[in-house]
Write a protein that holds these residues in place. Structure first.
Motif, PDB file in Angstrom:
ATOM      1  N   LYS A 111       0.841  -1.197   0.000  1.00  0.00           N
ATOM      2  CA  LYS A 111       0.000   0.000   0.000  1.00  0.00           C
ATOM      3  C   LYS A 111       0.879   1.251   0.000  1.00  0.00           C
TER       4      LYS A 111
ATOM      5  N   PRO B 188      -3.388   8.135  -7.161  1.00  0.00           N
ATOM      6  CA  PRO B 188      -3.555   7.228  -6.017  1.00  0.00           C
ATOM      7  C   PRO B 188      -3.676   7.974  -4.689  1.00  0.00           C
TER       8      PRO B 188
ATOM      9  N   THR C 151      -4.164   2.975  -1.607  1.00  0.00           N
ATOM     10  CA  THR C 151      -3.953   2.337  -2.903  1.00  0.00           C
ATOM     11  C   THR C 151      -2.823   1.317  -2.826  1.00  0.00           C
TER      12      THR C 151
END
Length: 451
Positions: free
Chosen positions: A168, A194, A198
């Motif tokens: 992430k 993002p 994400t």
């Protein structure tokens, strides 16, 4: 917003695609009926066939109602005259932009407005600055530099097993520390900006903005060891306008390292007179004996900037196969070669079309934009804004400003040269240069935010 684009060639079509996606009304005016038909078939636009220097045709194409006019034909005179007519006869157009290549009009310096035209963009100058940015950054693939801040932007594909894979975004810097920000991801053909949750996957194309001083380290994390040794010998293939602009941007020390090759005797003589410090060789780069006799393959950097895309790619690959360390290839007319070059042993490709359209979009956007770069076929836009005394969030901390998850402020450079990735406590100050990444669909939010 009504936009009139004069010239339905490759630049006009690419520009129109961006504008139509923003719900702007686009009309083309072009003297070639086939190009007009092609534009209407490919895009949701209108097209009028006729001369751009004919006032009646300009009226038919909506010049009187146009808010912006952009002339991007391959004819400098048509671009100048048509924009000049519109600037003098049709006062509704707040912005008129002409693409001009000829040195006789502009000289060797940066272009200045003329004939009442708002802005002039020189495609060859834009390409030369892109090439220089790649050289200055020390990275030779998919790299863009920002002239007003010490940040570098590059894109890369995440490989399976990479430190960047299956993690992430919020946890990434625990694994790979540094001054960088992931500003965009393209996954299965779709690009997005993002956020912390994400997860980066193998196969993603990722855009990263990084502090220039840390760029080599991060680049090597992603792509393995990078040979950024000293450049002692530069080979430029093609005595073109782009070569001329590039050489004018080089330092005196860099010019002394340059060998330029072209088969045209007149062009070679002109470059000899203009640039006394470089070595000019007349001959064909397809001649094997020239490469051997002059040891051209020993170049640390080869820059192929002829008018022929195929020749640029072939000579770049040939130079690399003979032992040249790094190669840069210009793509002038066919952007399809950009994807092809990704699979070849070419270190960097520069698109004149992309560089020109980015410059045009910067002027269309207006405001305090210093530079604009598009990524992933225009889906992600990266702006460089200068904060002035009229900025409505002046003095506010970033954590107290509602970005609505639509944009990322990826870098800041202060007037004193301080360069940093901003945190929540960063406060906007007059003179700050900020780098902002946003999805194309959210450009209105960013424009309003920085207006």
């Amino acid at each position: 917003m009504n936009v009139l684009i004069i010239g339905a060639g490759r630049r006009g079509l690419r520009l129109a695609k961006h504008l139509i996606e923003e719900d702007k009304n686009v009309t083309f005016l072009d003297s070639n009926s086939s190009r007009c038909q092609s534009a209407v078939q490919k895009l949701d636009c209108m097209a009028v066939c006729g001369s751009a220097t004919d006032v009646d045709k300009l009226i038919e194409a909506g010049a009187a109602e146009a808010d912006a006019v952009i002339a991007v034909t391959d004819n400098d005179e048509v671009n100048l005259v048509s924009c000049g007519i519109i600037a003098s006869q049709f006062k509704n157009a707040e912005t008129t932009i002409a693409a001009i290549r000829s040195i006789s009009y502009l000289g060797d310096g940066m272009s200045k407005p003329m004939l009442g035209i708002s802005h002039i963009v020189n495609p060859d100058q834009e390409a030369a600055h892109r090439i220089l940015g790649v050289i200055r950054s020390g990275l030779y693939k998919d790299v863009i530099t920002f002239p007003d801040s010490h940040f570098v932007l590059f894109t890369t594909k995440i490989q399976k097993g990479s430190k960047f894979s299956n993690i992430k975004l919020i946890d990434l810097k625990k694994k790979v520390p540094g001054q960088y920000v992931v500003t965009g991801i393209k996954r299965r053909g779709k690009a997005f900006v993002p956020s912390g949750p994400t997860e980066i996957n193998a196969g993603d194309e990722m855009a990263i903005i990084v502090d220039e001083e840390e760029s080599k380290t991060l680049f090597e994390e992603l792509r393995g060891t990078l040979d950024t040794g000293k450049i002692n010998r530069i080979l430029i293939i093609g005595a073109t306008r782009i070569s001329r602009y590039l050489l004018n941007l080089f330092t005196p020390q860099e010019k002394k390292k340059v060998i330029l090759v072209d088969k045209d005797e007149v062009q070679c003589q002109e470059f000899c007179e203009l640039f006394r410090d470089i070595l000019v060789l007349q001959g064909s780069v397809t001649d094997e004996t020239l490469w051997e006799d002059e040891k051209l393959y020993k170049a640390d950097l080869v820059i192929a900037v002829t008018e022929n895309d195929e020749l640029n790619i072939i000579t770049s690959l040939y130079a690399k196969s003979l032992g040249a360390k790094r190669v840069i290839s210009l793509i002038k007319t066919n952007n399809n070669y950009l994807q092809l070059a990704d699979h070849l042993d070419i270190d960097a490709t520069i698109s004149t079309t992309n560089a020109t359209v980015d410059a045009l979009m910067k002027y269309i956007r207006g405001g305090s934009i210093e530079t604009l770069h598009s990524l992933f076929d225009g889906d992600i836009e990266v702006y460089e804004y200068l904060i002035n005394e009229n900025f409505k969030h002046l003095g506010k901390a970033l954590k107290d400003v509602d970005m609505r998850g639509k944009a990322i402020i990826a870098g800041v450079q202060r007037q004193n040269g301080e360069n940093f990735i901003p945190g929540g406590m960063y406060e906007f100050e007059i003179g700050d240069t900020v780098i902002v990444a946003v999805h194309h669909e959210e450009h209105n939010f960013v424009q309003e935010f920085f207006s």
